[in-house]
Design a protein around this motif. Structure first.
Motif, mmCIF file in Angstrom:
data_model
loop_
_atom_site.group_PDB
_atom_site.id
_atom_site.type_symbol
_atom_site.label_atom_id
_atom_site.label_comp_id
_atom_site.label_asym_id
_atom_site.label_seq_id
_atom_site.Cartn_x
_atom_site.Cartn_y
_atom_site.Cartn_z
ATOM 1 N N LYS A 1 10.482 0.716 -0.860
ATOM 2 C CA LYS A 1 10.200 1.252 -2.202
ATOM 3 C C LYS A 1 10.847 0.414 -3.301
ATOM 4 N N ARG A 2 11.993 -0.147 -3.023
ATOM 5 C CA ARG A 2 12.651 -0.999 -4.023
ATOM 6 C C ARG A 2 11.789 -2.215 -4.334
ATOM 7 N N GLU A 3 11.222 -2.836 -3.294
ATOM 8 C CA GLU A 3 10.333 -3.988 -3.504
ATOM 9 C C GLU A 3 9.102 -3.577 -4.302
ATOM 10 N N ALA A 4 8.558 -2.400 -3.997
ATOM 11 C CA ALA A 4 7.386 -1.908 -4.725
ATOM 12 C C ALA A 4 7.726 -1.681 -6.190
ATOM 13 N N TRP A 5 8.917 -1.160 -6.445
ATOM 14 C CA TRP A 5 9.342 -0.936 -7.829
ATOM 15 C C TRP A 5 9.442 -2.274 -8.568
ATOM 16 N N GLU A 6 9.970 -3.293 -7.912
ATOM 17 C CA GLU A 6 10.053 -4.620 -8.531
ATOM 18 C C GLU A 6 8.656 -5.163 -8.836
ATOM 19 N N ASP A 7 7.697 -4.933 -7.949
ATOM 20 C CA ASP A 7 6.315 -5.361 -8.191
ATOM 21 C C ASP A 7 5.733 -4.654 -9.420
ATOM 22 N N LEU A 8 5.991 -3.363 -9.542
ATOM 23 C CA LEU A 8 5.489 -2.613 -10.702
ATOM 24 C C LEU A 8 6.137 -3.095 -11.992
ATOM 25 N N LYS A 9 7.410 -3.433 -11.940
ATOM 26 C CA LYS A 9 8.078 -3.963 -13.134
ATOM 27 C C LYS A 9 7.488 -5.315 -13.528
ATOM 28 N N LEU A 10 7.142 -6.144 -12.526
ATOM 29 C CA LEU A 10 6.490 -7.424 -12.810
ATOM 30 C C LEU A 10 5.138 -7.189 -13.479
ATOM 31 N N LEU A 11 4.353 -6.283 -12.936
ATOM 32 C CA LEU A 11 3.052 -5.961 -13.522
ATOM 33 C C LEU A 11 3.211 -5.459 -14.956
ATOM 34 N N HIS A 12 4.166 -4.583 -15.173
ATOM 35 C CA HIS A 12 4.413 -4.047 -16.516
ATOM 36 C C HIS A 12 4.764 -5.164 -17.494
ATOM 37 N N HIS B 1 0.841 -1.188 0.000
ATOM 38 C CA HIS B 1 0.000 0.000 0.000
ATOM 39 C C HIS B 1 0.886 1.252 0.000
ATOM 40 N N PRO B 2 0.506 2.298 -0.743
ATOM 41 C CA PRO B 2 1.314 3.529 -0.764
ATOM 42 C C PRO B 2 1.583 4.116 0.625
ATOM 43 N N ALA B 3 0.636 4.011 1.548
ATOM 44 C CA ALA B 3 0.853 4.535 2.904
ATOM 45 C C ALA B 3 1.987 3.764 3.597
ATOM 46 N N TYR B 4 2.090 2.472 3.335
ATOM 47 C CA TYR B 4 3.181 1.675 3.898
ATOM 48 C C TYR B 4 4.516 2.184 3.363
ATOM 49 N N LEU B 5 4.549 2.506 2.083
ATOM 50 C CA LEU B 5 5.786 2.998 1.477
ATOM 51 C C LEU B 5 6.194 4.349 2.040
ATOM 52 N N LEU B 6 5.229 5.184 2.400
ATOM 53 C CA LEU B 6 5.549 6.475 3.002
ATOM 54 C C LEU B 6 6.200 6.290 4.378
ATOM 55 N N ARG B 7 5.802 5.262 5.100
ATOM 56 C CA ARG B 7 6.351 5.001 6.432
ATOM 57 C C ARG B 7 7.612 4.146 6.393
ATOM 58 N N ASN B 8 7.814 3.419 5.300
ATOM 59 C CA ASN B 8 8.936 2.477 5.185
ATOM 60 C C ASN B 8 9.653 2.684 3.858
ATOM 61 N N ALA B 9 10.474 3.692 3.791
ATOM 62 C CA ALA B 9 11.138 4.055 2.536
ATOM 63 C C ALA B 9 11.976 2.908 1.969
ATOM 64 N N GLN B 10 12.512 2.045 2.829
ATOM 65 C CA GLN B 10 13.338 0.934 2.347
ATOM 66 C C GLN B 10 12.522 -0.063 1.521
#
Length: 69
Positions: free
Chosen positions: A39-50, A28-37
């Motif tokens: 963001k790399r995992e989130a980026w990998e998820d977006l690349k998988l979706l793409h 969730h984006p709110a989780y990323l705001l609280r846990n900046a570290q």
């Protein structure tokens, strides 16, 4: 029940009335705001979706197209 941190990055088949889909659990984006570290995992998820969307639609530039065997 598994938590989102163990589910993220996986593909979850989902059937609904009238069709099928693949769910990609993401942070969730709110989780990323609280846990900046995370963001790399989130980026990998977006690349998988793409990649999955491009694979499904066939929208690949020639140099990036997956090789078919």
């Amino acid at each position: 029940s598994r938590g989102i941190l163990s589910l993220r990055g996986s593909r979850v088949p989902f059937e609904y009335e009238g069709g099928r889909a693949i769910l990609i659990p993401m942070l969730h984006p709110a989780y990323l705001l609280r846990n900046a570290q995370a963001k790399r995992e989130a980026w990998e998820d977006l690349k998988l979706l793409h990649a999955l969307l491009r694979e499904e639609t066939g929208d690949w530039p020639p140099e990036l197209a997956p090789r078919r065997s």
